[in-house]
Design a protein around this motif. Structure first.
Motif, PDB file in Angstrom:
ATOM      1  N   SER A 201      46.706  13.887  87.217  1.00  0.00           N
ATOM      2  CA  SER A 201      46.197  14.160  88.583  1.00  0.00           C
ATOM      3  C   SER A 201      47.149  14.063  89.667  1.00  0.00           C
ATOM      4  O   SER A 201      47.922  13.053  89.644  1.00  0.00           O
ATOM      5  CB  SER A 201      44.743  13.799  88.994  1.00  0.00           C
ATOM      6  OG  SER A 201      44.601  14.106  90.248  1.00  0.00           O
ATOM      7  N   ASN A 202      47.274  15.047  90.791  1.00  0.00           N
ATOM      8  CA  ASN A 202      48.183  14.813  91.896  1.00  0.00           C
ATOM      9  C   ASN A 202      47.294  15.125  93.037  1.00  0.00           C
ATOM     10  O   ASN A 202      47.988  15.770  94.142  1.00  0.00           O
ATOM     11  CB  ASN A 202      49.271  15.823  91.861  1.00  0.00           C
ATOM     12  CG  ASN A 202      49.253  17.235  92.013  1.00  0.00           C
ATOM     13  OD1 ASN A 202      48.063  17.619  91.605  1.00  0.00           O
ATOM     14  ND2 ASN A 202      50.242  17.854  92.553  1.00  0.00           N
ATOM     15  N   LYS A 203      46.180  14.981  92.786  1.00  0.00           N
ATOM     16  CA  LYS A 203      45.032  15.088  94.009  1.00  0.00           C
ATOM     17  C   LYS A 203      45.470  14.419  95.213  1.00  0.00           C
ATOM     18  O   LYS A 203      45.069  15.053  96.229  1.00  0.00           O
ATOM     19  CB  LYS A 203      43.662  14.994  93.646  1.00  0.00           C
ATOM     20  CG  LYS A 203      43.081  15.927  92.598  1.00  0.00           C
ATOM     21  CD  LYS A 203      41.713  15.876  92.227  1.00  0.00           C
ATOM     22  CE  LYS A 203      40.871  16.704  93.382  1.00  0.00           C
ATOM     23  NZ  LYS A 203      39.454  16.826  92.962  1.00  0.00           N
ATOM     24  N   GLY A 204      46.062  13.306  95.194  1.00  0.00           N
ATOM     25  CA  GLY A 204      46.258  12.862  96.557  1.00  0.00           C
ATOM     26  C   GLY A 204      47.591  13.231  97.184  1.00  0.00           C
ATOM     27  O   GLY A 204      47.865  12.795  98.195  1.00  0.00           O
ATOM     28  N   GLU A 205      48.210  14.294  96.549  1.00  0.00           N
ATOM     29  CA  GLU A 205      49.636  14.715  96.835  1.00  0.00           C
ATOM     30  C   GLU A 205      49.510  15.470  98.240  1.00  0.00           C
ATOM     31  O   GLU A 205      48.826  16.437  98.205  1.00  0.00           O
ATOM     32  CB  GLU A 205      50.476  15.429  95.957  1.00  0.00           C
ATOM     33  CG  GLU A 205      52.060  15.754  96.427  1.00  0.00           C
ATOM     34  CD  GLU A 205      52.463  16.412  95.112  1.00  0.00           C
ATOM     35  OE1 GLU A 205      53.054  17.521  95.452  1.00  0.00           O
ATOM     36  OE2 GLU A 205      52.508  15.904  94.063  1.00  0.00           O
ATOM     37  N   ARG A 206      50.231  15.344  99.146  1.00  0.00           N
ATOM     38  CA  ARG A 206      49.998  16.100 100.300  1.00  0.00           C
ATOM     39  C   ARG A 206      50.996  17.098 100.371  1.00  0.00           C
ATOM     40  O   ARG A 206      52.424  16.877 100.255  1.00  0.00           O
ATOM     41  CB  ARG A 206      50.111  15.399 101.744  1.00  0.00           C
ATOM     42  CG  ARG A 206      49.270  14.451 101.980  1.00  0.00           C
ATOM     43  CD  ARG A 206      49.175  13.940 103.499  1.00  0.00           C
ATOM     44  NE  ARG A 206      48.297  13.137 103.664  1.00  0.00           N
ATOM     45  CZ  ARG A 206      47.870  12.425 104.997  1.00  0.00           C
ATOM     46  NH1 ARG A 206      48.790  12.962 106.108  1.00  0.00           N
ATOM     47  NH2 ARG A 206      46.940  11.824 105.247  1.00  0.00           N
ATOM     48  N   VAL A 207      50.800  18.511 100.504  1.00  0.00           N
ATOM     49  CA  VAL A 207      51.666  19.604 100.595  1.00  0.00           C
ATOM     50  C   VAL A 207      51.752  20.393 102.350  1.00  0.00           C
ATOM     51  O   VAL A 207      50.631  20.764 102.641  1.00  0.00           O
ATOM     52  CB  VAL A 207      51.156  20.793  99.542  1.00  0.00           C
ATOM     53  CG1 VAL A 207      52.038  21.822  99.707  1.00  0.00           C
ATOM     54  CG2 VAL A 207      50.995  20.189  98.391  1.00  0.00           C
ATOM     55  N   PRO A 208      52.710  20.049 102.690  1.00  0.00           N
ATOM     56  CA  PRO A 208      52.779  20.417 104.252  1.00  0.00           C
ATOM     57  C   PRO A 208      52.470  22.025 104.412  1.00  0.00           C
ATOM     58  O   PRO A 208      53.033  22.796 103.420  1.00  0.00           O
ATOM     59  CB  PRO A 208      54.420  20.082 104.683  1.00  0.00           C
ATOM     60  CG  PRO A 208      55.235  20.076 103.445  1.00  0.00           C
ATOM     61  CD  PRO A 208      54.008  19.643 102.408  1.00  0.00           C
ATOM     62  N   LYS A 209      51.820  22.311 105.424  1.00  0.00           N
ATOM     63  CA  LYS A 209      51.596  23.735 105.838  1.00  0.00           C
ATOM     64  C   LYS A 209      52.965  24.445 106.173  1.00  0.00           C
ATOM     65  O   LYS A 209      53.558  23.869 106.784  1.00  0.00           O
ATOM     66  CB  LYS A 209      50.552  24.020 106.948  1.00  0.00           C
ATOM     67  CG  LYS A 209      49.392  23.294 106.227  1.00  0.00           C
ATOM     68  CD  LYS A 209      48.106  23.659 107.349  1.00  0.00           C
ATOM     69  CE  LYS A 209      46.867  22.907 106.989  1.00  0.00           C
ATOM     70  NZ  LYS A 209      45.773  23.209 108.189  1.00  0.00           N
TER      71      LYS A 209
END
Length: 413
Positions: A201-209
């Motif tokens: 899982s990479n659910k904690g990863e932030r993807v910039p807008k």
């Protein structure tokens, strides 16, 4: 890099990652190449024998356009995916299901337009697997092992072509059975690959807008950063693969139309040629990556291998007899083997932005998809103009130009 600890704790070599990439690659590559190089031409020959060369070229053209668009978009979406199954797995699994559906309907179509539509949709499905899978190297391989992990990919590339052809050659007169065999193969190998890589899982990863120009660049060819070396690598790879598939795309017709063999004899010689490609390719693929890691000579090695490939593809022009294809298979198989082992390490090194690894590696590896269609298109034009013999020196010249492109790269030694 967090994933490196997950894959290679305490500096140990990441064997699970390597074998996961190997099995995942074989999962899509063997079925695709078996169908594309042998079963699809055989089906076209059954439906429209008098226009088969032109139809193969038309299919290649349409596939090239569709694959280009699909690869960039799907690779970029993979880079930005956040899920409990990771960023790559959902795309690879969806791609597997979609390609299986396309294979099934390929057994049902009986018209040229039906084949064109099916194969276009197949290219969209296939590229859901291609770009995310190769991105595992950038995501997870520790830098000191990149050459060796790339070698697993290279071994897979060199197993894929001959094994796909060997399996397919037994089903030239029973195309649908061959396609069903490849469907089962794809399911087994893809799932084994995903389980071995174990992308969590990479659910904690932030993807910039993304806004404005950032949004456009996220879904397009890179234009910022050190892109010169990146595009030299892309063009060099495109020419190498195109030269390879000038022969691979028409290998059945080379035996039957250029060398005037019967279908039975062509099948036998295709199997022999494929076995030579397999043995030479895998033997040299195994040593390529570790050599690159040890001597740090990626650029020169890739250039020399491209030249060796050029010599190999030119050989069949000497004599329209099977022995020339066997010599081609030995020399080009060895060159392809080592090339595919070190090429991915070179590609990762010239990436302009590590945050868009799947999209950019997808563009580099788009040279594989484009080469597989650009080569047959060029061959079709030459065959129509002057016959089969001139396609071999043309392929050799393309390799020499590709080697020159690789030598112009500055970032890599």
């Amino acid at each position: 890099m967090e994933n490196e600890k997950q894959v290679a704790p305490k500096g140990k070599f990441p064997y699970r990652l390597g074998f996961g990439i190997l099995f995942g690659l074989l999962g899509w590559l063997v079925p695709y190449l078996g169908v594309n190089s042998t079963l699809l031409p055989a089906k076209i020959q059954q439906i429209a024998p008098n226009e088969k060369v032109q139809i193969v070229a038309l299919l290649a053209t349409i596939a090239m356009i569709v694959a280009t668009i699909a690869n960039i978009i799907e690779g970029a979406l993979s880079d930005r995916t956040v899920s409990r199954w990771g960023k790559r797995n959902p795309w690879i699994f969806l791609g597997m299901l979609s390609t299986l559906i396309c294979f099934y309907f390929l057994t049902k179509v009986t018209t040229v337009p039906g084949i064109i539509i099916n194969w276009s949709l197949f290219q969209v499905a296939l590229n859901m697997m291609v770009a995310p899978l190769v991105a595992f190297i950038a995501d997870k391989a520790p830098k000191k092992y990149r050459g060796s992990i790339s070698a697993f990919y290279g071994v897979g590339m060199n197993i894929g072509t001959p094994v796909g052809t060997m399996i397919a050659s037994h089903y030239i007169t029973n195309v649908n059975s061959g396609i069903y065999i490849f469907m089962v193969f794809e399911i087994i190998f893809t799932i084994i690959g995903l389980l071995l890589v174990g992308d969590g899982s990479n659910k904690g990863e932030r993807v910039p807008k993304l806004h404005g120009s950032e949004l456009v660049e996220a879904f397009s060819f890179p234009i910022h950063g050190d892109v010169r070396d990146f595009y030299l690598a892309v063009v060099g790879k495109l020419l190498f693969v195109s030269a390879q598939f000038i022969i691979t795309g028409y290998q059945l017709y080379i035996f039957t139309d250029y060398m005037k063999l019967s279908s039975a004899s062509a099948t036998s010689n295709l199997s022999i040629m494929s076995m030579i490609l397999l043995v030479a390719g895998v033997s040299f693929a195994v040593i390529g990556g570790p050599l690159a890691d040890k001597f740090h000579s990626l650029k020169l090695l890739v250039a020399l291998l491209t030249v060796a490939m050029g010599i190999g593809v030119a050989i069949p022009a000497i004599d329209p007899a099977p022995w020339t294809m066997f010599v081609y298979a030995g020399l080009s198989g060895a060159a392809m083997g080592m090339y595919n082992s070190v090429d991915q390490a070179l590609n990762v090194t010239v990436l302009p932005n590590p945050n868009s690894a799947a999209k950019d590696l997808g563009i580099v590896n788009l040279a594989n998809s484009l080469g597989q269609v650009f080569g047959p298109i060029m061959a079709s034009m030459v065959i129509g103009f002057s016959g089969y013999r001139m396609i071999f020196p043309m392929a050799g010249v393309m390799c020499l130009v590709g080697a020159g492109m690789i030598l112009m790269i500055k970032k890599v030694h």
